[in-house]
Design an enzyme around this catalytic site. Structure first.
Site, short mmCIF file in Angstrom:
data_model
loop_
_atom_site.label_atom_id
_atom_site.label_comp_id
_atom_site.label_asym_id
_atom_site.label_seq_id
_atom_site.Cartn_x
_atom_site.Cartn_y
_atom_site.Cartn_z
N HIS A 1 0.83 -1.21 0.00
CA HIS A 1 0.00 0.00 0.00
C HIS A 1 0.86 1.27 0.00
O HIS A 1 2.05 1.24 0.34
CB HIS A 1 -0.92 0.01 1.22
CG HIS A 1 -0.17 0.03 2.52
ND1 HIS A 1 0.39 1.18 3.04
CD2 HIS A 1 0.14 -0.95 3.39
CE1 HIS A 1 1.00 0.91 4.16
NE2 HIS A 1 0.87 -0.39 4.40
N GLU B 1 -2.83 -6.90 7.32
CA GLU B 1 -1.55 -6.87 8.02
C GLU B 1 -1.57 -7.71 9.29
O GLU B 1 -2.62 -7.96 9.88
CB GLU B 1 -1.20 -5.41 8.35
CG GLU B 1 0.16 -5.19 9.00
CD GLU B 1 1.33 -5.67 8.16
OE1 GLU B 1 1.48 -6.90 7.98
OE2 GLU B 1 2.12 -4.82 7.70
#
Length: 192
Positions: A9, A82
């Site tokens: 990201h 994550e």
């Protein structure tokens, strides 16, 4: 041959401040949006069949920006989110060293469970999209863990600092996953 292009990201304010994010849902900052735009502009729509994203804002927004250039179906797979860093989330490196000098963060996701989760997600992509070219927008620890497992620890976790919106390519060939390249950042050359 199934191929997966893994994209980290774009930058967040916590990335810029050196704070560990984990599952804390932090949005992209302006630089992260610009990184995602440049990443998307560098990709060719004919090279990919599907786009998958972690459900966390920073990955999802990166995927949506990239997809303006690709116009692919987007799927969320929560297993690509994550790793949870438990009580260390939100802390800088210095703060983590002070509070947890042994490097063990209370309430974090155990490494073995994390490894099983992310590699299970890779296997799910292979099963659901055989012989397709898949883009996956995920997170630094997720991509590093995949790279570490596939390289038998030569690269990845603890050894490779992945840049925001870097590109890493893996493919399934002759019954095994292989790393083609990793941490590719040519598309960020114009960003300071």
């Amino acid at each position: 041959m199934t191929s997966i292009c893994l994209i980290r990201h774009g930058e967040t304010n916590w990335n810029a401040a050196g704070r560990i994010q984990g599952k804390t849902d932090i949005p992209l900052n302006e630089k992260g949006i610009e990184q995602a735009e440049n990443c998307g502009a560098s990709l060719h729509p004919s090279d990919y069949d599907v786009l998958i994203s972690s459900p966390l804002k920073r990955a999802k927004n990166t995927a949506e920006i990239i997809n303006k250039y690709l116009n692919l179906p987007i799927l969320e797979i929560k297993e690509f989110q994550e790793r949870s860093f438990g009580d260390a989330e939100g802390l800088t490196i210095e703060e983590r060293k002070l509070r947890f000098p042994d490097g063990q963060y209370p309430n974090q996701e155990e490494r073995e469970a994390f490894s099983q989760r992310v590699m299970g997600a890779i296997e799910e992509v292979k099963r659901r999209f055989p012989d397709k070219r898949v883009l996956v927008v995920a997170h630094g620890a997720v991509i590093n863990q995949i790279l570490s497992i596939l390289s038998n620890g030569e690269i990845g976790s603890g050894k490779t600092k992945l840049m925001n919106t870097c590109i890493s390519n893996i493919h399934f060939h002759e019954e095994q996953w292989c790393i083609k390249n990793y941490n590719q950042i040519d598309h960020l050359a114009k960003i300071v």
